[in-house]
Structure formats: C-alpha cells, structure tokens
Design a protein around this motif. Structure first.
Motif, mmCIF file in Angstrom:
data_model
loop_
_atom_site.group_PDB
_atom_site.id
_atom_site.type_symbol
_atom_site.label_atom_id
_atom_site.label_comp_id
_atom_site.label_asym_id
_atom_site.label_seq_id
_atom_site.Cartn_x
_atom_site.Cartn_y
_atom_site.Cartn_z
ATOM 1 N N CYS A 33 42.059 35.801 32.584
ATOM 2 C CA CYS A 33 42.411 37.166 32.985
ATOM 3 C C CYS A 33 41.402 38.115 32.352
ATOM 4 O O CYS A 33 41.145 38.034 31.154
ATOM 5 C CB CYS A 33 43.820 37.568 32.548
ATOM 6 N N PRO A 34 40.826 38.981 33.141
ATOM 7 C CA PRO A 34 39.917 39.964 32.536
ATOM 8 C C PRO A 34 40.695 40.878 31.594
ATOM 9 O O PRO A 34 41.793 41.321 31.919
ATOM 10 C CB PRO A 34 39.357 40.734 33.729
ATOM 11 N N ALA A 35 40.144 41.134 30.407
ATOM 12 C CA ALA A 35 40.836 41.960 29.417
ATOM 13 C C ALA A 35 40.352 43.402 29.416
ATOM 14 O O ALA A 35 40.981 44.268 28.814
ATOM 15 C CB ALA A 35 40.652 41.351 28.026
ATOM 16 N N SER A 36 39.266 43.660 30.070
ATOM 17 C CA SER A 36 38.689 45.002 30.092
ATOM 18 C C SER A 36 39.307 45.827 31.217
ATOM 19 O O SER A 36 39.375 45.380 32.355
ATOM 20 C CB SER A 36 37.188 44.890 30.319
ATOM 21 N N PRO A 37 39.740 47.061 30.911
ATOM 22 C CA PRO A 37 40.294 47.922 31.975
ATOM 23 C C PRO A 37 39.349 48.067 33.167
ATOM 24 O O PRO A 37 39.788 48.061 34.316
ATOM 25 C CB PRO A 37 40.507 49.264 31.282
ATOM 26 N N VAL A 38 38.062 48.169 32.902
ATOM 27 C CA VAL A 38 37.081 48.291 33.985
ATOM 28 C C VAL A 38 37.194 47.105 34.938
ATOM 29 O O VAL A 38 37.153 47.259 36.159
ATOM 30 C CB VAL A 38 35.648 48.395 33.416
ATOM 31 N N HIS A 39 37.351 45.913 34.375
ATOM 32 C CA HIS A 39 37.390 44.708 35.206
ATOM 33 C C HIS A 39 38.763 44.423 35.795
ATOM 34 O O HIS A 39 38.873 44.034 36.954
ATOM 35 C CB HIS A 39 36.878 43.505 34.402
ATOM 36 N N TYR A 40 39.834 44.593 35.020
ATOM 37 C CA TYR A 40 41.137 44.247 35.590
ATOM 38 C C TYR A 40 41.631 45.287 36.590
ATOM 39 O O TYR A 40 42.431 44.972 37.454
ATOM 40 C CB TYR A 40 42.178 43.902 34.534
ATOM 41 N N GLN A 41 41.137 46.515 36.517
ATOM 42 C CA GLN A 41 41.548 47.518 37.493
ATOM 43 C C GLN A 41 40.713 47.465 38.768
ATOM 44 O O GLN A 41 41.071 48.075 39.769
ATOM 45 C CB GLN A 41 41.486 48.918 36.872
ATOM 46 N N ALA A 42 39.614 46.705 38.754
ATOM 47 C CA ALA A 42 38.778 46.574 39.953
ATOM 48 C C ALA A 42 39.524 45.862 41.079
ATOM 49 O O ALA A 42 39.316 46.162 42.254
ATOM 50 C CB ALA A 42 37.491 45.827 39.621
ATOM 51 N N ASP A 43 40.392 44.925 40.735
ATOM 52 C CA ASP A 43 41.197 44.207 41.719
ATOM 53 C C ASP A 43 42.557 43.936 41.082
ATOM 54 O O ASP A 43 42.833 42.828 40.607
ATOM 55 C CB ASP A 43 40.517 42.905 42.139
ATOM 56 N N PRO A 44 43.428 44.958 41.052
ATOM 57 C CA PRO A 44 44.691 44.828 40.328
ATOM 58 C C PRO A 44 45.613 43.729 40.852
ATOM 59 O O PRO A 44 46.317 43.096 40.071
ATOM 60 C CB PRO A 44 45.328 46.209 40.452
ATOM 61 N N VAL A 45 45.604 43.487 42.144
ATOM 62 C CA VAL A 45 46.461 42.434 42.698
ATOM 63 C C VAL A 45 45.982 41.069 42.197
ATOM 64 O O VAL A 45 46.788 40.237 41.767
ATOM 65 C CB VAL A 45 46.491 42.493 44.240
ATOM 66 N N GLN A 46 44.670 40.853 42.204
ATOM 67 C CA GLN A 46 44.133 39.586 41.703
ATOM 68 C C GLN A 46 44.387 39.442 40.205
ATOM 69 O O GLN A 46 44.633 38.338 39.711
ATOM 70 C CB GLN A 46 42.633 39.470 42.006
ATOM 71 N N THR A 47 44.362 40.549 39.467
ATOM 72 C CA THR A 47 44.638 40.505 38.030
ATOM 73 C C THR A 47 46.058 40.030 37.781
ATOM 74 O O THR A 47 46.293 39.129 36.962
ATOM 75 C CB THR A 47 44.408 41.893 37.393
ATOM 76 N N THR A 48 47.025 40.605 38.493
ATOM 77 C CA THR A 48 48.418 40.179 38.342
ATOM 78 C C THR A 48 48.572 38.722 38.745
ATOM 79 O O THR A 48 49.220 37.929 38.052
ATOM 80 C CB THR A 48 49.356 41.065 39.193
ATOM 81 N N TYR A 103 47.667 44.432 34.430
ATOM 82 C CA TYR A 103 47.350 43.621 33.248
ATOM 83 C C TYR A 103 48.577 43.463 32.361
ATOM 84 O O TYR A 103 48.979 42.348 32.032
ATOM 85 C CB TYR A 103 46.199 44.283 32.479
ATOM 86 N N ASP A 104 49.196 44.593 31.993
ATOM 87 C CA ASP A 104 50.339 44.577 31.071
ATOM 88 C C ASP A 104 51.493 43.729 31.599
ATOM 89 O O ASP A 104 52.015 42.854 30.911
ATOM 90 C CB ASP A 104 50.867 45.996 30.837
ATOM 91 N N GLU A 105 51.903 44.009 32.828
ATOM 92 C CA GLU A 105 53.052 43.303 33.402
ATOM 93 C C GLU A 105 52.714 41.860 33.739
ATOM 94 O O GLU A 105 53.568 40.978 33.638
ATOM 95 C CB GLU A 105 53.569 44.038 34.640
ATOM 96 N N GLY A 106 51.465 41.599 34.140
ATOM 97 C CA GLY A 106 51.052 40.219 34.386
ATOM 98 C C GLY A 106 51.161 39.376 33.127
ATOM 99 O O GLY A 106 51.662 38.249 33.147
ATOM 100 N N LYS A 107 50.715 39.937 32.013
ATOM 101 C CA LYS A 107 50.793 39.225 30.732
ATOM 102 C C LYS A 107 52.241 39.097 30.264
ATOM 103 O O LYS A 107 52.629 38.061 29.700
ATOM 104 C CB LYS A 107 49.949 39.930 29.670
ATOM 105 N N ARG A 108 53.059 40.132 30.482
ATOM 106 C CA ARG A 108 54.482 40.050 30.121
ATOM 107 C C ARG A 108 55.167 38.939 30.919
ATOM 108 O O ARG A 108 55.925 38.139 30.369
ATOM 109 C CB ARG A 108 55.180 41.388 30.363
ATOM 110 N N CYS A 109 54.879 38.877 32.206
ATOM 111 C CA CYS A 109 55.484 37.846 33.054
ATOM 112 C C CYS A 109 55.000 36.454 32.636
ATOM 113 O O CYS A 109 55.783 35.508 32.612
ATOM 114 C CB CYS A 109 55.163 38.118 34.519
ATOM 115 N N ALA A 110 53.723 36.340 32.289
ATOM 116 C CA ALA A 110 53.201 35.043 31.834
ATOM 117 C C ALA A 110 53.943 34.595 30.577
ATOM 118 O O ALA A 110 54.316 33.421 30.458
ATOM 119 C CB ALA A 110 51.696 35.134 31.578
ATOM 120 N N GLU A 111 54.178 35.511 29.645
ATOM 121 C CA GLU A 111 54.938 35.155 28.439
ATOM 122 C C GLU A 111 56.342 34.690 28.814
ATOM 123 O O GLU A 111 56.844 33.706 28.269
ATOM 124 C CB GLU A 111 55.033 36.345 27.475
#
Length: 183
Positions: A33-48, A103-111
C-alpha cells in the motif's frame, strides 16, 4: 534489495496483491500500500482495494500454507486523534469519507480482517502500526512530513509548521532494512 538478488534463498516477485497468489512460503510481510498521500490519493479506489483485498489474499495464502503473517499498518488508523500519544486502548477519531480515508479506512479494515482471521481460524497474526518512517532512498516529493522538512531545509526555504505548531510526532528512522531469515 539489489544485494539479495543473487542469493539462493531469495526470490523477488512482482505481484498485485489484489489478485490471489499461489506460492509456498514460510513468512508473509504484507507491506502493500502506498504510504504517501501523494501516491495513495492518486487512485483512492485502488488504495482501498490494495489494503482490503490485499489483506484477504495474503491471509488466505498464510492460512493455506500455514505461514507466519505480519500486517504493516499505520498510525493513521487513529484518524485525527484527541489523545496524544495514543495508547493501544484508544480507538481513534476517524473520518470515513475524507480525502485520506482510502488509506486510513483501508488499513483499519485490514487490521479488522487480521484479527478476525485470528479469532475465526486461530491463526497467529502480527500487526505493527508504523509511525512516520523515514530513511535513505526516500522519495523527496512523497508529501510526508519528514521529506517535506528535509527538502525545505536543503533548499533554504522556510520550514512548514503543520497545524498550529502544537503537534507532536513519533518518528522511526530506518538506516537500512534488515532482511531476517535470509542467511
């Protein structure tokens, strides 16, 4: 990882974790998962999708081959916390529909998935929440606080104070990554 490429016990694979993976392994470190806001916001659906579907695929693989598994999570699971520093008992103050939520919710769901697999299947899982990691080979324009501060200092620009200047941060310096298990 260049120094490991010729090692007989190391194999580098390029794979999208949103698709199942069929390999035989002893340990899985899910860092996808990209950790940088620049990268994870570029494709938010793919990030989740990377965090959630990736976690499911890696957990299924770990269950099938009885591998140890670690999930790299983030301090962002706390959202914009009211409590500093955050104890493990603090559940956070989150915004499930904001720009950082992919990013935040994707990581929360992964946990959640990791601990559900532990409860449902008795799997030994590990989750580590990594806070503001930095070190050599960091991309200078990744949008994170450390790289921003370093780039501004090197350019002789004014240093940005985020918020009202009262924030506290926990930083984790990684001078180099240690690859445990490859001898």
């Amino acid at each position: 990882m260049a120094h490991l490429l010729g090692h007989p016990r190391f194999e580098l694979m390029r794979h999208d974790v949103t698709f199942p993976l069929y390999v035989e392994v002893d340990e899985i470190y899910n860092l996808a998962c990209p950790a940088s806001p620049v990268h994870y916001q570029a494709d938010p659906v793919q990030t989740t999708k990377t965090s959630v579907v990736g976690a499911i695929n890696m957990l299924r693989l770990a269950k099938r081959v009885k591998a140890k598994i670690l999930q790299a999570s983030t301090s962002e699971v706390y959202g914009d916390p009211d409590v500093h520093p955050q104890p493990e008992s603090y559940w956070g103050r989150v915004n499930p529909i904001g720009f950082r939520s992919c990013y935040d919710e994707g990581k929360r769901c992964a946990e959640t998935l990791f601990f559900d697999y532990r409860r449902q299947h008795g799997m030994p899982v590990k989750v580590v929440r990594i806070f503001n990691t930095y070190g050599p080979r960091m991309h200078p324009n990744d949008g994170r606080v450390v790289s921003n501060l370093i780039v501004q200092a090197l350019r002789g620009e004014p240093i940005t104070l985020y918020g009202e200047g009262t924030y506290t941060r926990s930083f984790c310096y990684l001078p180099r990554i240690q690859y445990v298990g490859v001898k």
